[in-house]
Design an enzyme around this catalytic site. Structure first.
Site, PDB file in Angstrom:
ATOM      1  N   HIS A 155      48.914  45.473  41.549  1.00 35.80           N
ATOM      2  CA  HIS A 155      48.275  44.161  41.441  1.00 35.80           C
ATOM      3  C   HIS A 155      49.194  43.067  41.980  1.00 35.80           C
ATOM      4  CE1 HIS A 155      45.556  41.154  40.222  1.00 35.80           C
ATOM      5  NE2 HIS A 155      46.390  40.642  39.343  1.00 35.80           N
ATOM      6  N   ASP A 179      39.032  36.166  45.455  1.00 40.02           N
ATOM      7  CA  ASP A 179      39.848  34.995  45.127  1.00 40.02           C
ATOM      8  C   ASP A 179      40.902  34.812  46.212  1.00 40.02           C
ATOM      9  OD1 ASP A 179      42.099  36.639  44.501  1.00 40.02           O
ATOM     10  OD2 ASP A 179      41.264  36.981  42.509  1.00 40.02           O
ATOM     11  N   ARG A 231      40.081  32.910  36.225  1.00 43.23           N
ATOM     12  CA  ARG A 231      39.931  33.865  35.125  1.00 43.23           C
ATOM     13  C   ARG A 231      40.076  33.118  33.811  1.00 43.23           C
ATOM     14  NH1 ARG A 231      39.295  38.833  33.896  1.00 43.23           N
ATOM     15  NH2 ARG A 231      39.290  39.591  36.029  1.00 43.23           N
ATOM     16  N   GLY A 252      33.011  42.111  36.426  1.00 44.02           N
ATOM     17  CA  GLY A 252      32.653  40.690  36.279  1.00 44.02           C
ATOM     18  C   GLY A 252      32.911  39.908  37.559  1.00 44.02           C
ATOM     19  N   THR A 253      34.079  40.090  38.133  1.00 42.57           N
ATOM     20  CA  THR A 253      34.441  39.354  39.354  1.00 42.57           C
ATOM     21  C   THR A 253      33.465  39.673  40.482  1.00 42.57           C
ATOM     22  OG1 THR A 253      36.775  39.512  38.737  1.00 42.57           O
ATOM     23  CG2 THR A 253      36.300  39.027  41.062  1.00 42.57           C
ATOM     24  N   LYS A 279      37.951  31.739  42.432  1.00 48.76           N
ATOM     25  CA  LYS A 279      37.759  32.369  41.121  1.00 48.76           C
ATOM     26  C   LYS A 279      38.774  31.840  40.110  1.00 48.76           C
ATOM     27  CE  LYS A 279      39.329  36.749  39.610  1.00 48.76           C
ATOM     28  NZ  LYS A 279      39.414  38.202  39.719  1.00 48.76           N
ATOM     29  N   ARG A 302      48.932  45.177  35.414  1.00 48.77           N
ATOM     30  CA  ARG A 302      48.447  43.794  35.360  1.00 48.77           C
ATOM     31  C   ARG A 302      49.145  42.968  34.284  1.00 48.77           C
ATOM     32  NH1 ARG A 302      42.131  44.638  35.324  1.00 48.77           N
ATOM     33  NH2 ARG A 302      42.798  46.575  34.343  1.00 48.77           N
TER      34      ARG A 302
HETATM   35  C1  R5P Z   1      42.485  40.399  39.319  1.00 50.03           C
HETATM   36  O1  R5P Z   1      43.023  39.412  39.804  1.00 50.03           O
HETATM   37  C2  R5P Z   1      42.124  41.598  40.128  1.00 50.03           C
HETATM   38  O2  R5P Z   1      42.459  41.427  41.467  1.00 50.03           O
HETATM   39  C3  R5P Z   1      40.655  41.929  40.016  1.00 50.03           C
HETATM   40  O3  R5P Z   1      39.903  40.882  40.583  1.00 50.03           O
HETATM   41  C4  R5P Z   1      40.268  42.095  38.587  1.00 50.03           C
HETATM   42  O4  R5P Z   1      41.113  43.000  37.938  1.00 50.03           O
HETATM   43  C5  R5P Z   1      38.841  42.566  38.483  1.00 50.03           C
HETATM   44  O5  R5P Z   1      38.510  42.630  37.130  1.00 50.03           O
HETATM   45  P1  R5P Z   1      37.004  42.599  36.671  1.00 50.03           P
HETATM   46  O6  R5P Z   1      36.292  43.706  37.399  1.00 50.03           O
HETATM   47  O7  R5P Z   1      37.087  42.858  35.192  1.00 50.03           O
HETATM   48  O8  R5P Z   1      36.448  41.259  36.973  1.00 50.03           O
END
Ligand code: R5P
Length: 285
Positions: free
Chosen positions: A124, A161, A186, A217-218, A184, A91
């Site tokens: 990713h 997203d 971030r 969180g997402t 979404k 990432r």
């Molecule tokens: C980010 O764009 C990825 O696709 C995931 O949505 C993200 O890594 C999820 O992270 P978290 O569970 O901390 O929200």
């Protein structure tokens, strides 16, 4: 083809050996009293095509991968294919701010030193494949996740997203159901904002599919939004289940029906096997 499983991915290696009908190589992996890792390949692999399977998460598994690659070279392997079910550090794939490391590039450079080919799963961003100086390929878990979800009577697949919508579309085609996405943003590594968006989710069984669940969180925000909009059962599915901190609690508290991930990272939620899609790539590349 001879297959070596690192400790993070032994079961994936065994599944691959069984699908491809090839030999699993016996290895020893142990720690010296000071904590340093020791690996040894016990079977003869001289002049053989060798596949090393190892997820690069958490950090100690990276060292183990490097040692296994070196051991394979020292043992005279003809070729080395490195299969990385979950490519940790992917990432950080660019310099988001001056002075940062491009971690995905740093790791790729080191892995490439003793590899002829690299295969990873749902990175990713696909452009990280260019960081390897060997041929590097990716494959996707989405078809296997969709097959698992078929029996759950899913009415809608949701991407958390816009960036994840292609993956969601593919799953919806296999399941033959609707697809949509959420908006979404971030804010930082631990905070995301999900904008309310009118979804036709009332009384529907919805599965949210993402590449990674890290802090949860997402997904938990998406679940809450779907609940507000009257969704019936909400399933969350991902390729790579990191489940950092209290992610599982967050997802359960938000009202999730079931948490599903693959075995790229082994956990209690690894309900979908990744080996079949990796085996396909190994056969054709
Ligand atoms: C980010 O764009 C990825 O696709 C995931 O949505 C993200 O890594 C999820 O992270 P978290 O569970 O901390 O929200």
């Amino acid at each position: 083809m001879y297959i070596i499983g690192g400790t993070a991915s032994r079961s994936v290696a065994e599944d691959l050996a069984s699908i491809l009908n090839c030999k699993i190589v016996n290895t020893i992996s142990k720690r010296f009293p000071d904590g340093e890792l020791y690996v040894r390949i016990l079977d003869g692999i001289s002049n053989k095509d060798v596949v090393i399977v190892q997820t690069t998460y958490p950090d100690p598994n990276i060292i183990e991968l490097f040692l296994l690659q070196n051991a394979a070279i020292e043992a005279g392997a003809k070729t080395i294919t490195v299969v990385i079910p979950y490519y940790g550090y992917a990432r950080q794939d660019t310099k988001f701010q001056d002075g940062e490391a491009i971690s995905a590039k740093a790791l790729a450079g080191l892995i490439s030193l003793n590899a002829d080919k690299v295969i990873t799963v749902d990175p990713h961003k696909e452009h990280i494949l260019n960081f390897f100086s060997t041929p590097a390929y990716s494959c996707s878990a989405v078809s296997e996740i969709a097959k698992y979800l078929i029996e759950k009577e899913i009415d809608m697949i949701l991407a958390p997203d816009k960036g994840a919508v292609e993956r969601a579309k593919k799953a919806s085609e296999i399941i033959n159901c609707e697809v949509d996405y959420m908006e979404k943003t971030r804010k930082d590594g631990t905070t995301v904002e999900i904008k309310p968006k009118n979804l036709d989710a009332k009384n529907k069984n919805v599965a949210i599919i993402d590449d990674i669940i890290s802090t949860g969180g997402t997904m938990s925000l998406s679940i809450k939004e779907l609940k507000k909009q009257g969704a019936k059962k909400i399933f969350v599915a991902c390729t790579h289940g990191l489940f950092a901190g209290d992610a599982i609690k967050k997802l359960s508290t938000a009202g999730c029906e079931e948490i599903i991930s693959t075995d790229t990272i082994i956990s209690d939620f690894s309900k979908v096997k990744i080996a079949p899609v990796i085996a396909d790539v190994l056969l054709i590349k």
